[in-house]
Design a protein around this motif. Structure first.
Motif, short mmCIF file in Angstrom:
data_model
loop_
_atom_site.label_atom_id
_atom_site.label_comp_id
_atom_site.label_asym_id
_atom_site.label_seq_id
_atom_site.Cartn_x
_atom_site.Cartn_y
_atom_site.Cartn_z
N MET A 1 0.85 -1.19 0.00
CA MET A 1 0.00 0.00 0.00
C MET A 1 0.89 1.24 0.00
N LYS A 2 0.70 2.09 -1.00
CA LYS A 2 1.50 3.30 -1.13
C LYS A 2 1.02 4.39 -0.19
N THR A 3 1.96 5.08 0.42
CA THR A 3 1.63 6.15 1.36
C THR A 3 1.92 7.51 0.74
N GLU A 4 0.98 8.43 0.87
CA GLU A 4 1.18 9.81 0.42
C GLU A 4 1.65 10.64 1.60
N TYR A 5 2.73 11.38 1.41
CA TYR A 5 3.29 12.21 2.47
C TYR A 5 3.05 13.68 2.16
N LEU A 6 2.49 14.39 3.13
CA LEU A 6 2.30 15.82 3.03
C LEU A 6 3.10 16.51 4.14
N TYR A 7 3.64 17.67 3.85
CA TYR A 7 4.47 18.38 4.81
C TYR A 7 3.73 19.62 5.31
N LYS A 8 3.58 19.68 6.63
CA LYS A 8 2.84 20.78 7.23
C LYS A 8 3.62 21.35 8.41
N THR A 9 3.48 22.63 8.64
CA THR A 9 4.14 23.28 9.77
C THR A 9 3.10 23.51 10.86
N PRO A 10 3.22 22.81 11.97
CA PRO A 10 2.19 22.90 13.02
C PRO A 10 2.32 24.18 13.83
N LYS A 11 1.19 24.66 14.31
CA LYS A 11 1.20 25.80 15.22
C LYS A 11 1.35 25.34 16.67
N THR A 12 0.95 24.09 16.90
CA THR A 12 1.03 23.52 18.25
C THR A 12 1.25 22.01 18.14
N LEU A 13 1.88 21.42 19.16
CA LEU A 13 2.11 19.98 19.18
C LEU A 13 1.55 19.32 20.44
N LEU A 14 1.62 20.01 21.55
CA LEU A 14 1.13 19.43 22.81
C LEU A 14 -0.38 19.56 22.91
N ASN A 15 -1.04 18.44 23.16
CA ASN A 15 -2.48 18.44 23.38
C ASN A 15 -2.78 18.01 24.81
N ASP B 1 0.95 12.96 7.46
CA ASP B 1 1.40 14.35 7.47
C ASP B 1 2.66 14.45 8.31
N VAL B 2 3.69 15.02 7.74
CA VAL B 2 4.97 15.21 8.43
C VAL B 2 5.00 16.62 9.00
N LYS B 3 5.23 16.73 10.29
CA LYS B 3 5.18 18.03 10.96
C LYS B 3 6.56 18.68 10.94
N LYS B 4 6.75 19.57 9.97
CA LYS B 4 8.03 20.25 9.81
C LYS B 4 8.30 21.21 10.97
N ASP B 5 9.58 21.42 11.26
CA ASP B 5 9.99 22.36 12.31
C ASP B 5 9.33 22.06 13.66
N ALA C 1 10.38 20.48 16.30
CA ALA C 1 11.21 20.67 17.50
C ALA C 1 11.19 22.13 17.97
N HIS C 2 11.20 23.06 17.03
CA HIS C 2 11.20 24.48 17.37
C HIS C 2 9.89 24.86 18.08
N VAL C 3 8.78 24.38 17.54
CA VAL C 3 7.48 24.65 18.14
C VAL C 3 7.38 23.98 19.51
N PHE C 4 7.81 22.72 19.55
CA PHE C 4 7.70 21.93 20.78
C PHE C 4 8.54 22.50 21.92
N GLN C 5 9.72 22.97 21.61
CA GLN C 5 10.61 23.50 22.66
C GLN C 5 9.95 24.66 23.40
N LYS C 6 9.32 25.55 22.66
CA LYS C 6 8.64 26.69 23.28
C LYS C 6 7.43 26.23 24.09
N GLU C 7 6.67 25.27 23.54
CA GLU C 7 5.50 24.77 24.24
C GLU C 7 5.88 24.06 25.54
N LEU C 8 6.94 23.27 25.48
CA LEU C 8 7.39 22.53 26.66
C LEU C 8 7.80 23.48 27.77
#
Length: 272
Positions: free
Chosen positions: A1-15, A61-65, A67-74
């Protein structure tokens, strides 16, 4: 099964940790979607999947950048109280694309330098062994939970043909344990297994969690029923394993080689 990859920049990671994960302050998903596409995955019935115009298992969906977003949230989360993280709740942190993208590794690097109070890593991928160096830096503030639903490869192939092979997962458990990373084997969901399964796990770990569809899909088994999983059991003549009491047989087998305080059932085994 082929997988489609999309690249997105998240505004938040921690839920916020809720429901089954209410024992955690947060959940963390390095990816959205999952290329393993397991037939029984409860996420198939959740909005992240149902609102997507594509079959579960065919997109990630691959969440670009991240680590940068997560560091601030953490850092921000730590000012509000203890931070306990479940990674991941609606994907596997070690997607095959992680070999290349290293999103999860970048998040672990952030945590190795600025540890949360506790991190629970749930995966079924042998790729987690790559990050032993970072996991060791977290000491007792981390636990890696490796999903091993069965010890039988033919059963694994029937229910989750695109997931990593069982022998590779068992080898990873061995490597994690030998390295000193806190580890558990997670039989979730309980699939048909051999009588020797417990003995195999006993040589690899000292902690096992057992969960099934009826306790662990977040809806008392309704989500799983909606997926038509019972048909897969009928195809191999193992309908008895699709029953709320089936986990007890596996648990009793485990009790023959593990002590009771080494065994956990459903939500109890995922707590921080």
């Amino acid at each position: 099964m082929k997988t489609e990859y999309l690249y997105k920049t998240p505004k938040t990671l921690l839920n916020k940790g809720t429901g089954f994960l209410s024992g955690y302050s947060h959940s963390l998903n390095p990816y959205t979607g999952c290329s393993f596409g397991c037939s029984y995955c409860y996420v198939r019935q959740m909005p992240v999947s149902t609102f997507r115009n594509a079959e579960w298992g065919t997109w990630v969906d691959v969440k670009k950048d991240a680590a940068h977003v997560f560091q601030k949230e953490l850092q921000r989360a730590k000012t509000k109280g203890p931070v306990t993280i479940f990674m991941s709740s609606s994907t596997d942190s070690y997607q095959p694309i992680e070999h290349k993208e290293q999103i999860t590794r970048s998040l672990l690097e952030v945590m190795a330098n600025d540890p949360p109070d506790f991190l629970f890593v749930q995966t079924r991928s042998p790729l987690v062994r790559r990050d032993i160096d970072l996991l060791l830096r977290l000491g007792k503030k981390v636990r890696v939970s490796m999903t091993v639903e069965t010890d039988l490869e033919d059963i694994r192939k029937h229910f989750s043909p695109n997931a990593p092979p069982i022998p590779a997962r068992l080898k990873t458990l061995q490597l994690l344990t030998e390295a000193g990373v806190p580890t558990q084997a997670t039989i979730a969901p309980v699939l048909p297994s051999s009588e020797g399964f417990a003995e195999i796990l006993r040589s690899l770990v000292d902690r096992v969690c057992v969960d099934d569809y009826f306790m662990g899909d977040g809806s008392g088994g309704r989500r799983t029923r909606n997926l038509g999983i019972q048909t897969l059991y009928k195809q191999i003549g193992m309908e008895d394993w699709y029953h709320p009491a089936a986990y007890r047989m596996v648990y009793e087998r485990l009790l023959q080689v593990f002590s009771k305080d080494q065994l956990y059932v459903s939500q109890q085994g995922f707590e921080p």
